[in-house]
Design a protein around this motif. Sequence first.
Motif: not given
Length: 576
Positions: A72-77, A29-34, A23-27, A142-145
């Motif tokens: 931000f994207k690098g930290g989220s990834r 993933s939202l940062g990467v997608a955003g 779940a933490l990883s999914m959260g 998670l990330r790509e979806l």
Amino acid sequence: MNKERNIYLRIFSYAAPYKWIIALSMGASLGVAGSDALIAYLVKPFVDDLIIAGDLALAQLVPFLVVGIATFKGGSRYVQEYYVRIAGQRAIQDIRNALFGHTMQLSMRNYVTTSSGNLMSRILNDVNMMQSVLAEVLITLLRELVTLIVLIGYAFYLDWRMTIFAFVVIPAAVVPAAAIGRQIKKYSRRGQAAMGDLTAVLEQSFSGIKVIKAFGTESQEVNKFVRVNSRYYSFIRRTIRYAAATSPLMEIMTSIGVAFVLWYGLNRVMVGAITPGEMFSLLTAIVLLYTPLKRLTKVNNTIQQALGAAERVFEVLDNAPEVVDAPDAVELIECHGQVTFDRVTFAYEEDPVLRDFSASASPGEVIALVGPSGAGKSTFIGLLNRYYDPQQGSVLIDGIDLRSLTQESLHQHLALVDQETFLFNDTLANNIRYGSPDADMAAVKEAARQAYATDFIDELPDGYDTMIGDRGIRLSGGQRQRICIARAILRAAPILLLDEATSALDTESEAMVQKALTNLMKDRTTFVIAHRLSTIMYADRILVLERGCIVEEGTHQELLGHNGLYSRLYEAQFRN
């Protein structure tokens, strides 16, 4: 389809205990997608306000925006990949532990019909292949979806007509991609089976290196390995061929989609329906969403490979042990050593090995079993160890059917010295205390003394701490056998099973081992299987077996006077 869905569910059931990590990883993933959606959104003001309108204030912000979004994207990834990999690795560890634990519970029949190399391949190679589902695939899914969903939402919000043009090519790409995935799964499963054969060849070659060297068959073994390795390569080559077709297919289809968007978008700009910034913003979103789409297609190939491996793993897990404890099984607390075979019939396949077999031994009695090969002697030992259950009749200890006892408590009262003198790649002390892990060093040394093993142990540089190599390769046959006897002495079990314990020894070693066996057999109910009749002449009773039946019974002298099978065996052995 249902079968594949069940496999998915079983794989991810192992990830369920780590759902909060996922779940933490999914959260994250939202940062990467955003971040990707934000990039597409900022293209509009970048084109309309900065390039076309020349807004210098906005130009000053561009470097900070670029660095800020990338950070931000690098930290989220990082958070997303780290935690999903941790969850995947833990789940894989659980699967491998469960698989090995289950194989340890499988019945002996399974080890007769399945090579150890094949089982090793499933525990190592197939589980490693499954790791891609629970680690790499989880990361990408998670990330790509999430990225795909966010970008699709933004694209439809910006201009649903142009977005529909972009999606025209997706169904055309999905059908061949799915067909490619099916082929990859088929050949991947065959490749994993071939890897099992390859592992089996390796295991047998290394285990039998003495025989290979003695017969000079190194080239023969190399040719066998090359043959099996070539078969493995043929399957993997087909898997690679289908996987390699995925990227060109998606490139062609996405280029068609981008071409449609450009054609329609430029026409919309020319008629003033949208600004150039809006068109490029939408085009950026479309290009960005094709990237996760291509990655998801590749992930499907990985999933299909992992599914083939998972099927092989679950085949083992679904293979129920033939011999299990009864629901109401009791523990054998105190064993006196009374053993009874009551009208036992047993067959490995169709033809019975033991037929209506009845025999008994009183506490402390020494019973020898002799007879030609295939008479059922080793089967007797196997049934008493409860490697198998008889099809008819029962085996009893102290009047209790073995099927009514827990297997663990049964084996605590049995000690086996086998002709295959198996020792572990460990110290001499640990090999002696194997089966009695709590024994102190004094008890280990006393067991070694009674087994007549101290003479050669004391001569070793490290004594009891000497590492003896794989299968005890650093010791002679007689030395290995005496270590096995010491192990049985330390076990102090009331029932002793000796299966050809001196068959592979020279005369001098046999004499030393026989002295050790005399100490071992003291005050124990003992069953001795021996081809060398000189080693069982002093047994309390000798059972002569032929075709699964007892044809003669008595002492050595009594049987010689019968002029039956025992007398013929004895005469043939001592004729010279």
